[in-house]
Design a protein around this motif. Structure first.
Motif, PDB file in Angstrom:
ATOM      1  N   ASN A  11      33.086  33.076  25.496  1.00  0.00           N
ATOM      2  CA  ASN A  11      32.797  34.511  25.648  1.00  0.00           C
ATOM      3  C   ASN A  11      33.346  35.088  26.956  1.00  0.00           C
ATOM      4  O   ASN A  11      32.635  35.784  27.697  1.00  0.00           O
ATOM      5  CB  ASN A  11      31.289  34.755  25.559  1.00  0.00           C
ATOM      6  CG  ASN A  11      30.727  34.313  24.230  1.00  0.00           C
ATOM      7  OD1 ASN A  11      31.363  34.491  23.189  1.00  0.00           O
ATOM      8  ND2 ASN A  11      29.540  33.731  24.245  1.00  0.00           N
ATOM      9  N   ALA A  12      34.593  34.807  27.244  1.00  0.00           N
ATOM     10  CA  ALA A  12      35.158  35.182  28.538  1.00  0.00           C
ATOM     11  C   ALA A  12      35.851  36.542  28.502  1.00  0.00           C
ATOM     12  O   ALA A  12      36.621  36.840  27.582  1.00  0.00           O
ATOM     13  CB  ALA A  12      36.158  34.127  29.000  1.00  0.00           C
ATOM     14  N   GLN A  13      35.528  37.358  29.505  1.00  0.00           N
ATOM     15  CA  GLN A  13      36.363  38.524  29.788  1.00  0.00           C
ATOM     16  C   GLN A  13      37.418  38.055  30.782  1.00  0.00           C
ATOM     17  O   GLN A  13      37.093  37.413  31.783  1.00  0.00           O
ATOM     18  CB  GLN A  13      35.548  39.664  30.395  1.00  0.00           C
ATOM     19  CG  GLN A  13      36.404  40.888  30.749  1.00  0.00           C
ATOM     20  CD  GLN A  13      35.603  41.988  31.412  1.00  0.00           C
ATOM     21  OE1 GLN A  13      34.425  42.182  31.111  1.00  0.00           O
ATOM     22  NE2 GLN A  13      36.235  42.723  32.331  1.00  0.00           N
ATOM     23  N   VAL A  14      38.677  38.357  30.507  1.00  0.00           N
ATOM     24  CA  VAL A  14      39.767  37.842  31.328  1.00  0.00           C
ATOM     25  C   VAL A  14      40.570  38.995  31.913  1.00  0.00           C
ATOM     26  O   VAL A  14      41.047  39.869  31.177  1.00  0.00           O
ATOM     27  CB  VAL A  14      40.705  36.936  30.499  1.00  0.00           C
ATOM     28  CG1 VAL A  14      41.897  36.482  31.339  1.00  0.00           C
ATOM     29  CG2 VAL A  14      39.941  35.726  29.964  1.00  0.00           C
ATOM     30  N   ASN A  15      40.697  39.016  33.228  1.00  0.00           N
ATOM     31  CA  ASN A  15      41.570  39.966  33.912  1.00  0.00           C
ATOM     32  C   ASN A  15      42.815  39.234  34.384  1.00  0.00           C
ATOM     33  O   ASN A  15      42.731  38.217  35.089  1.00  0.00           O
ATOM     34  CB  ASN A  15      40.854  40.587  35.123  1.00  0.00           C
ATOM     35  CG  ASN A  15      39.692  41.487  34.715  1.00  0.00           C
ATOM     36  OD1 ASN A  15      39.512  41.772  33.528  1.00  0.00           O
ATOM     37  ND2 ASN A  15      38.917  41.921  35.679  1.00  0.00           N
ATOM     38  N   TYR A  16      43.978  39.760  33.976  1.00  0.00           N
ATOM     39  CA  TYR A  16      45.255  39.141  34.321  1.00  0.00           C
ATOM     40  C   TYR A  16      46.155  40.172  34.977  1.00  0.00           C
ATOM     41  O   TYR A  16      46.338  41.264  34.449  1.00  0.00           O
ATOM     42  CB  TYR A  16      45.917  38.580  33.057  1.00  0.00           C
ATOM     43  CG  TYR A  16      47.308  38.029  33.251  1.00  0.00           C
ATOM     44  CD1 TYR A  16      47.559  37.014  34.173  1.00  0.00           C
ATOM     45  CD2 TYR A  16      48.376  38.506  32.498  1.00  0.00           C
ATOM     46  CE1 TYR A  16      48.830  36.496  34.344  1.00  0.00           C
ATOM     47  CE2 TYR A  16      49.657  37.992  32.656  1.00  0.00           C
ATOM     48  CZ  TYR A  16      49.878  36.993  33.586  1.00  0.00           C
ATOM     49  OH  TYR A  16      51.145  36.487  33.750  1.00  0.00           O
ATOM     50  N   ALA A  20      42.326  44.175  32.591  1.00  0.00           N
ATOM     51  CA  ALA A  20      41.524  43.490  31.580  1.00  0.00           C
ATOM     52  C   ALA A  20      42.408  43.179  30.378  1.00  0.00           C
ATOM     53  O   ALA A  20      43.028  44.068  29.803  1.00  0.00           O
ATOM     54  CB  ALA A  20      40.347  44.362  31.166  1.00  0.00           C
ATOM     55  N   THR A  21      42.488  41.902  30.014  1.00  0.00           N
ATOM     56  CA  THR A  21      43.394  41.474  28.944  1.00  0.00           C
ATOM     57  C   THR A  21      42.627  40.995  27.714  1.00  0.00           C
ATOM     58  O   THR A  21      42.973  41.330  26.591  1.00  0.00           O
ATOM     59  CB  THR A  21      44.323  40.360  29.455  1.00  0.00           C
ATOM     60  OG1 THR A  21      45.023  40.844  30.609  1.00  0.00           O
ATOM     61  CG2 THR A  21      45.330  39.943  28.398  1.00  0.00           C
ATOM     62  N   PHE A  22      41.596  40.168  27.921  1.00  0.00           N
ATOM     63  CA  PHE A  22      40.729  39.717  26.824  1.00  0.00           C
ATOM     64  C   PHE A  22      39.290  40.075  27.163  1.00  0.00           C
ATOM     65  O   PHE A  22      38.871  39.988  28.316  1.00  0.00           O
ATOM     66  CB  PHE A  22      40.853  38.200  26.623  1.00  0.00           C
ATOM     67  CG  PHE A  22      42.261  37.713  26.421  1.00  0.00           C
ATOM     68  CD1 PHE A  22      43.025  38.174  25.359  1.00  0.00           C
ATOM     69  CD2 PHE A  22      42.825  36.788  27.285  1.00  0.00           C
ATOM     70  CE1 PHE A  22      44.326  37.728  25.171  1.00  0.00           C
ATOM     71  CE2 PHE A  22      44.121  36.332  27.110  1.00  0.00           C
ATOM     72  CZ  PHE A  22      44.875  36.803  26.050  1.00  0.00           C
ATOM     73  N   TYR A  23      38.517  40.431  26.119  1.00  0.00           N
ATOM     74  CA  TYR A  23      37.136  40.852  26.353  1.00  0.00           C
ATOM     75  C   TYR A  23      36.123  39.827  25.857  1.00  0.00           C
ATOM     76  O   TYR A  23      34.989  39.790  26.335  1.00  0.00           O
ATOM     77  CB  TYR A  23      36.886  42.216  25.698  1.00  0.00           C
ATOM     78  CG  TYR A  23      37.650  43.317  26.388  1.00  0.00           C
ATOM     79  CD1 TYR A  23      37.141  43.942  27.529  1.00  0.00           C
ATOM     80  CD2 TYR A  23      38.897  43.704  25.935  1.00  0.00           C
ATOM     81  CE1 TYR A  23      37.854  44.940  28.184  1.00  0.00           C
ATOM     82  CE2 TYR A  23      39.617  44.702  26.576  1.00  0.00           C
ATOM     83  CZ  TYR A  23      39.093  45.308  27.714  1.00  0.00           C
ATOM     84  OH  TYR A  23      39.806  46.286  28.366  1.00  0.00           O
TER      85      TYR A  23
END
Length: 491
Positions: A11-16, A20-23
């Motif tokens: 369940n990762a929110q990913v900032n690249y 924000a890239t994946f929620y």
């Protein structure tokens, strides 16, 4: 019996790169699984790999890397500096080499000047200097044989072809003695023979206990892969076992560009008046090594050629002659636009009618060169913008920015933007001066599947709207535009 989990994202929110890239990213990697990850966005595929290796920010969710637990416990007891990254090898699409002074100050022409190639390490020295002290099964001799680098060990890394450079990067990854090997589009830049052998390479390293995850196109799932994941823009990953995965994609040829803007920008592209290229028994040697041997070729105005050949066959060297970067041009029977090289023309006279795109060009722009500056540099044929521009030139640059949807990247350094935007930037740079000859050397390398189709069809539209002469280099036949109807192959 349940397999051991090597790595898990929950369940990762990913900032690249600050965005924000994946929620809600979820992924489980179990022991014995070898992964190929596909998707419609090259940027998101790279972001996924960077998340696995710990180079993105996770405001929410978690990632556990149990493959490194034993190693971390051991190093903690020893009081040694350590990280799970010690057990990961990663080959990106943007590798950069440094010279012997540990400075990345190579310039593009150095690749073809044998007297300056000594500024870079040999393949053997580079592999030794960048290998890890961690013990393991991979020796320099073993990886050199596996990647067909043995004949190149004494060569300067600056003299390697695009495909040879890729094989060097893959070899260096193995010398890290990794448990996990991550590769971002590892088959780009490889010739057909090397791509066919890639599955054998994977099986060889998997047999030594390495777990592999690669990003790749859906049409290129190599042998050795056990599971395929298709990464959606939401962060959801659809998963198949390898034997159950089938390619079922219908790529539209519709272009996302404004056709009126494109047509207006291309109206000024002229047709050459004289024969564009004539080579008569051209031979290029570096020391004892012959790169081109008695090459003869004639290209006439308006012709569209595919230049073919295996990695190391001399394609880059031949192109270096055409774009005025190879000092050996002056000793050859070689004509450009009806004029023999070495008859009093300057390097700028040679470059002015030629537009050139190659992915490695990005490595040679100074770090302060933004997208807008790179495009404007096309007017001056320099690796960066160092002159004052006119209002007319700025207007033309803004139109190319608009056409290729690059406005949001205009003031960012080219080396910090996604690969597909880099490629469109370089194409705009090549076209902005209205060249008579366009040379595209693996120009869509690193783009995702959809972007490669758009790139091919964009070039096709350029060929339909203009009388421009074209030389197109690609190891992928599906990337060749329909109007390219002649082939010149180097053995």
């Amino acid at each position: 019996m349940t397999s051991k989990i090597l790595l898990e994202i929950e369940n990762a929110q990913v900032n690249y790169l600050g965005k924000a890239t994946f929620y809600q990213l979820n992924f489980i990697w179990q022991e014995g699984q070898q992964w190929a990850i596909t998707g419609d966005s090259g940027r998101e595929l790279t972001a996924f790999l960077e998340t696995l290796r710990g180079s993105t920010h996770l405001p929410k969710g978690r990632i556990s890397r149990t493959f490194a637990s034993e190693y971390i416990a051991q190093k903690t007891d020893e009081g040694s500096v350590h990280s799970f990254r010690d057990l990961i090898a990663y080959v990106s699409q943007q590798y950069r080499f440094r010279n012997k002074s540990n400075l990345q100050n190579f310039y593009f022409q150095q690749r073809f000047n044998s007297s300056e190639a000594d500024e870079a390490a040999t393949v053997s020295a580079y592999l030794k200097e960048n290998s890890t002290p961690i013990p393991g099964p991979w020796t320099l001799e073993k990886v050199a044989a596996l990647f067909r680098l043995t004949p190149l060990l004494d060569s300067s890394i600056l003299m390697l072809s695009n495909g040879e450079t890729r094989r060097l990067a893959l070899a260096l990854g193995l010398l890290r003695q990794p448990k996990i090997y991550l590769m971002d589009q590892p088959m780009t830049g490889l010739d057909q023979e090397s791509r066919a052998a890639f599955g054998d390479f994977l099986k060889a390293i998997i047999s030594e206990g390495i777990h592999v995850l690669i990003t790749t196109s859906s049409a290129e799932i190599p042998e050795g892969i056990t599971h395929v994941g298709e990464l959606k823009s939401s962060g959801k990953i659809q998963i198949w076992e390898r034997e159950n995965y089938s390619l079922n994609k219908n790529q539209s040829k519709d272009l996302p560009w404004n056709s009126d803007v494109m047509k207006a920008l291309l109206e000024g592209l002229p047709k050459a008046e004289n024969e564009v290229i004539r080579l008569e028994n051209v031979s290029i040697r570096y020391g004892e090594k012959t790169i081109l041997n008695q090459v003869n070729w004639q290209v006439n105005p308006g012709e569209r050629w595919q230049l073919k050949g295996k990695n190391g066959s001399g394609k880059s060297t031949l192109i270096s002659l055409l774009i005025g970067e190879n000092p050996q041009a002056y000793s050859q029977n070689f004509w450009l636009f009806g004029r023999k090289r070495g008859s009093g023309e300057s390097i700028w006279d040679v470059k002015r009618p030629i537009g050139f795109v190659a992915p490695e060009l990005v490595r040679f722009f100074p770090s302060n060169q933004t997208v807008r500056k790179v495009i404007l540099s096309g007017f001056f044929d320099t690796m960066g913008l160092f002159k004052k521009t006119t209002a007319e030139q700025e207007s033309k640059m803004n139109q190319w920015l608009q056409l290729f949807n690059l406005e949001t990247f205009a003031n960012l350094p080219i080396q910090r933007i996604p690969l597909e935007q880099q490629r469109w930037t370089l194409l705009a740079r090549a076209l902005i001066k209205a060249p008579k000859l366009l040379i595209l050397d693996e120009a869509s390398q690193g783009m995702d599947e959809r972007q490669r189709v758009i790139f091919r069809e964009t070039v096709q539209k350029i060929l339909e709207l203009t009388p421009i002469t074209l030389i197109y280099v690609s190891h992928y036949q599906e990337d060749i535009p329909e109007n390219v109807d002649r082939i010149f192959e180097l053995s």
